[in-house]
Motif scaffolding. Structure first.
Motif, PDB file in Angstrom:
ATOM      1  N   ASP A 129       0.809  -1.225   0.000  1.00 56.74           N
ATOM      2  CA  ASP A 129       0.000   0.000   0.000  1.00 56.74           C
ATOM      3  C   ASP A 129       0.837   1.267   0.000  1.00 56.74           C
ATOM      4  O   ASP A 129       0.417   2.301   0.522  1.00 56.74           O
ATOM      5  N   THR A 130       2.021   1.181  -0.580  1.00 55.81           N
ATOM      6  CA  THR A 130       2.860   2.363  -0.766  1.00 55.81           C
ATOM      7  C   THR A 130       3.783   2.102  -1.947  1.00 55.81           C
ATOM      8  O   THR A 130       3.995   0.957  -2.349  1.00 55.81           O
ATOM      9  N   TRP A 131       4.318   3.166  -2.528  1.00 59.70           N
ATOM     10  CA  TRP A 131       5.236   3.027  -3.665  1.00 59.70           C
ATOM     11  C   TRP A 131       6.656   2.882  -3.139  1.00 59.70           C
ATOM     12  O   TRP A 131       7.102   3.700  -2.334  1.00 59.70           O
ATOM     13  N   ILE A 132       7.362   1.833  -3.591  1.00 64.01           N
ATOM     14  CA  ILE A 132       8.736   1.609  -3.158  1.00 64.01           C
ATOM     15  C   ILE A 132       9.630   1.446  -4.386  1.00 64.01           C
ATOM     16  O   ILE A 132       9.200   0.922  -5.414  1.00 64.01           O
ATOM     17  N   PRO A 133      10.889   1.904  -4.308  1.00 63.77           N
ATOM     18  CA  PRO A 133      11.788   1.796  -5.460  1.00 63.77           C
ATOM     19  C   PRO A 133      12.041   0.326  -5.818  1.00 63.77           C
ATOM     20  O   PRO A 133      12.239  -0.514  -4.935  1.00 63.77           O
ATOM     21  N   ALA A 134      12.043   0.041  -7.110  1.00 61.96           N
ATOM     22  CA  ALA A 134      12.326  -1.318  -7.572  1.00 61.96           C
ATOM     23  C   ALA A 134      12.622  -1.280  -9.062  1.00 61.96           C
ATOM     24  O   ALA A 134      12.024  -0.499  -9.807  1.00 61.96           O
ATOM     25  N   SER A 135      13.542  -2.140  -9.488  1.00 60.40           N
ATOM     26  CA  SER A 135      13.757  -2.310 -10.922  1.00 60.40           C
ATOM     27  C   SER A 135      12.618  -3.169 -11.479  1.00 60.40           C
ATOM     28  O   SER A 135      11.868  -3.811 -10.735  1.00 60.40           O
ATOM     29  N   TRP A 136      12.508  -3.186 -12.803  1.00 61.03           N
ATOM     30  CA  TRP A 136      11.480  -4.010 -13.428  1.00 61.03           C
ATOM     31  C   TRP A 136      11.664  -5.485 -13.067  1.00 61.03           C
ATOM     32  O   TRP A 136      10.688  -6.187 -12.771  1.00 61.03           O
TER      33      TRP A 136
END
Length: 216
Positions: A11-18
């Motif tokens: 329920d939150t945006w977190i950094p991640a590669s594809w």
């Protein structure tokens, strides 16, 4: 990014590669939830779905399909389907519609809808109980960039619909649908309010009375 950390971060945006995003989907089996990828960030939504959320979900699908049927508008509705631009964007909106000449653009047997091959849906709808701010913010930007023509956010707690027409990677508020001409948003909001006091068959009968051409 550890598997445990990913499991806890929802329920939150977190950094991640594809690639991290795809691996996370595999590890967490998020077909039980919803997932989004946008501008190098991923978002996982796997909370229990409330009664109110589920009720509004069904009412909105019924209302849109009924209106399209009565007005002779070709329509294909999709429930929590994955739309993907590989390596760039991924989303699973609560409801999506292909309308008019696009109603049969996606062939049967298609899995994930590849938006490098097929057009974006004409209408996307998010049912927002606990995710309202994100649905109005980051997800709206995501759908603008995908080329969605119209976007609705159903505010479950207030039985309201915030509707946007989208063009040129921007959006503006509307009170009447442009992809379903003649469909007034206020009628849908009234249907949501009535669903708090009536069963869905009664709401459906009321919608039918509103959508049918008046006899003179």
């Amino acid at each position: 990014m550890s598997e445990t950390q990913t499991q806890l971060t929802t329920d939150t945006w977190i950094p991640a590669s594809w690639q991290e995003y795809l691996q996370t989907l595999t590890e967490l089996q998020t077909e039980k939830g919803k997932s989004y990828y946008y501008k190098g960030y991923m978002r996982l939504e796997m909370p229990p779905v409330s009664f109110d959320h589920g009720n509004d979900h069904v009412v909105i699908i019924f209302a849109v399909t009924l209106f399209a049927t009565l007005r002779g508008i070709f329509a294909t509705g999709l429930d929590t389907t994955t739309f993907r631009k590989t390596g760039v964007q991924d989303c699973q909106p609560d409801v999506a519609y292909y309308l008019g000449e696009n109603a049969q653009v996606i062939p049967n047997g298609t899995g994930i809808v590849n938006l490098d091959r097929y057009p974006a849906p004409d209408l996307v709808i998010e049912i927002a109980n606990t995710s309202l701010l994100d649905d109005l913010g980051t997800k709206r930007s995501l759908y603008e960039e995908l080329g969605v023509a119209e976007y609705w956010v159903v505010d479950v707690q207030n039985a309201q619909i915030i509707a946007y027409a989208m063009a040129d990677q921007g959006s503006k508020r509307i009170q009447e649908s442009q992809v379903l001409p003649g469909l007034v948003i206020a009628i849908l909001e009234e249907a949501l309010r009535r669903s708090r006091q009536m069963n869905q068959s009664q709401v459906g009968a009321w919608l039918l009375s509103q959508f049918q051409p008046q006899q003179r």
